[in-house]
Write an enzyme that holds these catalytic residues in place. Structure first.
Site, short mmCIF file in Angstrom:
data_model
loop_
_atom_site.label_atom_id
_atom_site.label_comp_id
_atom_site.label_asym_id
_atom_site.label_seq_id
_atom_site.Cartn_x
_atom_site.Cartn_y
_atom_site.Cartn_z
N ASN A 54 -2.91 -56.72 -7.34
CA ASN A 54 -4.13 -56.52 -6.54
C ASN A 54 -5.13 -57.66 -6.76
O ASN A 54 -5.60 -58.28 -5.80
CB ASN A 54 -4.77 -55.19 -6.91
CG ASN A 54 -6.00 -54.89 -6.05
OD1 ASN A 54 -5.90 -54.84 -4.83
ND2 ASN A 54 -7.15 -54.75 -6.67
N ILE A 80 -6.11 -55.26 1.27
CA ILE A 80 -6.05 -56.71 1.48
C ILE A 80 -4.68 -57.30 1.15
O ILE A 80 -4.45 -58.48 1.39
CB ILE A 80 -7.16 -57.47 0.71
CG1 ILE A 80 -7.17 -57.09 -0.77
CG2 ILE A 80 -8.51 -57.28 1.36
CD1 ILE A 80 -7.97 -58.05 -1.63
N ASN A 128 -9.74 -49.98 0.68
CA ASN A 128 -8.57 -49.08 0.76
C ASN A 128 -8.88 -47.72 0.15
O ASN A 128 -8.01 -46.85 0.09
CB ASN A 128 -7.33 -49.71 0.10
CG ASN A 128 -7.49 -49.89 -1.40
OD1 ASN A 128 -8.49 -49.48 -1.98
ND2 ASN A 128 -6.49 -50.48 -2.03
N TYR A 176 -6.62 -58.25 -17.14
CA TYR A 176 -7.77 -58.17 -16.24
C TYR A 176 -8.52 -59.52 -16.21
O TYR A 176 -8.71 -60.12 -15.15
CB TYR A 176 -8.71 -57.04 -16.68
CG TYR A 176 -10.05 -57.08 -15.99
CD1 TYR A 176 -10.15 -56.95 -14.61
CD2 TYR A 176 -11.22 -57.25 -16.72
CE1 TYR A 176 -11.38 -57.00 -13.98
CE2 TYR A 176 -12.45 -57.30 -16.10
CZ TYR A 176 -12.53 -57.18 -14.73
OH TYR A 176 -13.75 -57.24 -14.09
N ILE A 218 -18.38 -43.21 -30.31
CA ILE A 218 -18.69 -44.62 -30.63
C ILE A 218 -17.41 -45.27 -31.14
O ILE A 218 -16.86 -44.84 -32.16
CB ILE A 218 -19.79 -44.72 -31.70
CG1 ILE A 218 -21.11 -44.13 -31.17
CG2 ILE A 218 -19.99 -46.18 -32.13
CD1 ILE A 218 -22.27 -44.21 -32.17
#
Ligand code: UFG
Length: 326
Positions: free
Chosen positions: A92, A52, A32, A141, A207
């Site tokens: 998604n 999708i 996409n 995630y 860092i």
């Protein structure tokens, strides 16, 4: 073979497509372009703009082509964003993936190679981490990826859909021929950010945390070259055809490098004095993530070949120096 590569315009997907075309496969890319780039897909390759989540568009695609296997690289991958916008990730990475899998079943396509992640393990209880380590992801995630892995187990049981889930540790590097590389926007990954500081595209590298329980106080990660990941996917394809069973594999080097070691290596390779800023820890970063990838070595015959830290940084530096990418 006739192969659908979903997310074939993204970082790892585009490297995979190059490999599959070179191996003589017939490849269709569906993307996409939310994070991928059309010009990362060679002109000779069929490329469809498609989300999708769109079941009708998937039906049309599957009705047009008789796919024998689907590679799925199309997911959102930013841990921090997943904490702020969990719905985006479940929508998604989980829901749209389910739509893809349902379409595959409707069209009797029963081989699936899935990009999973070390984030399914959460904070490691033992290091190195093997595939049987407890799965306790600490962000949406990682949870979205673990849920897909669980769905895949159920689909194998119920419908004989065979899948290989590949749990990447820290994907890094670029195509050794220099035609492809990492281009995330925004970029959040350590190595490309260090190299942007080396090339002058940013002033310094921050860092995140210097008080971890590691030899130099900075986090340790297992960096794995994108071309070694691609090689593992190609072997996963052979595995799924020959073994006719589902499996899960860690993909990592088995060697960890600290943030400071990565910066020092980048200084050596680029010859640039990369400026450092030390800041507080980034939320959700485990001190040490290193893979035990023996299963992939034993069952896929996989051996990382380009994953010395030097090789990873050299190839990524070559790519960074081509910025802006055409
Ligand atoms: N880091 C910095 N400064 C930066 C960026 C990163 O110090 O500007 C540090 C991080 O704190 C971490 C290390 O560099 O300790 C690596 O960070 P990355 O963002 O490059 O990668 P992560 O280890 O956070 O995440 C990667 C993938 C995720 C995956 C995870 C699983 O990007 O998709 O590995 O191990 F979930």
């Amino acid at each position: 073979m006739k192969i659908l590569v979903v997310g074939g315009a993204g970082y790892i997907g585009s490297h995979m497509v190059k490999h599959l075309l070179r191996a003589g496969h017939s490849v269709v890319v569906a993307d996409n372009f939310s994070t991928g780039y059309r010009n990362a897909v060679p002109d000779c390759c069929a490329c469809v703009e498609l989300d999708i989540a769109n079941s009708e568009a998937l039906d049309t695609l599957f009705a047009t082509h008789s796919f024998e296997v689907v590679f799925h690289f199309a997911s959102f991958t930013q841990v921090g964003e997943s904490i702020e916008q969990p719905g985006k990730y479940y929508s998604n990475n989980l829901s749209a993936t389910l739509t893809l899998l349902q379409t595959m079943l409707r069209f009797d396509v029963k081989r699936f190679i899935f990009s999973s992640t070390a984030a399914v393990y959460g904070n490691p209880q033992t290091t190195p981490i093997d595939e049987d380590h407890p799965k306790q992801p600490i962000n949406p995630y990682g949870r979205s990826k673990l849920m897909v892995e669980q769905v895949l187990e159920d689909l194998d049981q119920a419908h004989d859909l065979k899948s290989v889930s590949l749990r990447y540790f820290n994907a890094a590097g670029a195509d050794p021929e220099g035609t492809l590389g990492e281009r995330h926007d925004p970029e959040t990954h350590l190595i490309p950010l260090i190299l942007q500081a080396a090339s002058g595209r940013r002033s310094e590298i921050t860092i995140f945390g210097n008080d971890y329980d590691t030899p130099d106080g900075t986090c340790i990660r297992d960096y794995i070259h994108v071309s070694d990941l691609v090689d593992a996917h190609a072997r996963a394809l052979d595995f799924i055809i020959e073994q006719k069973c589902s499996a899960t594999f860690n993909l990592g080097n088995g060697t960890g490098f600290s943030v400071r070691q990565v910066i020092d290596t980048a200084r050596r390779i680029t010859g640039k004095n990369i400026q450092i800023r030390e800041a507080a820890r980034r939320a959700g970063d485990p001190a040490r993530l290193v893979a035990d990838a023996h299963r992939a070595r034993d069952q896929l015959g996989w051996q990382p070949r380009n994953s010395s830290l030097e090789q990873i940084i050299e190839d990524a530096w070559h790519w960074e120096q081509q910025y802006p990418w055409s």
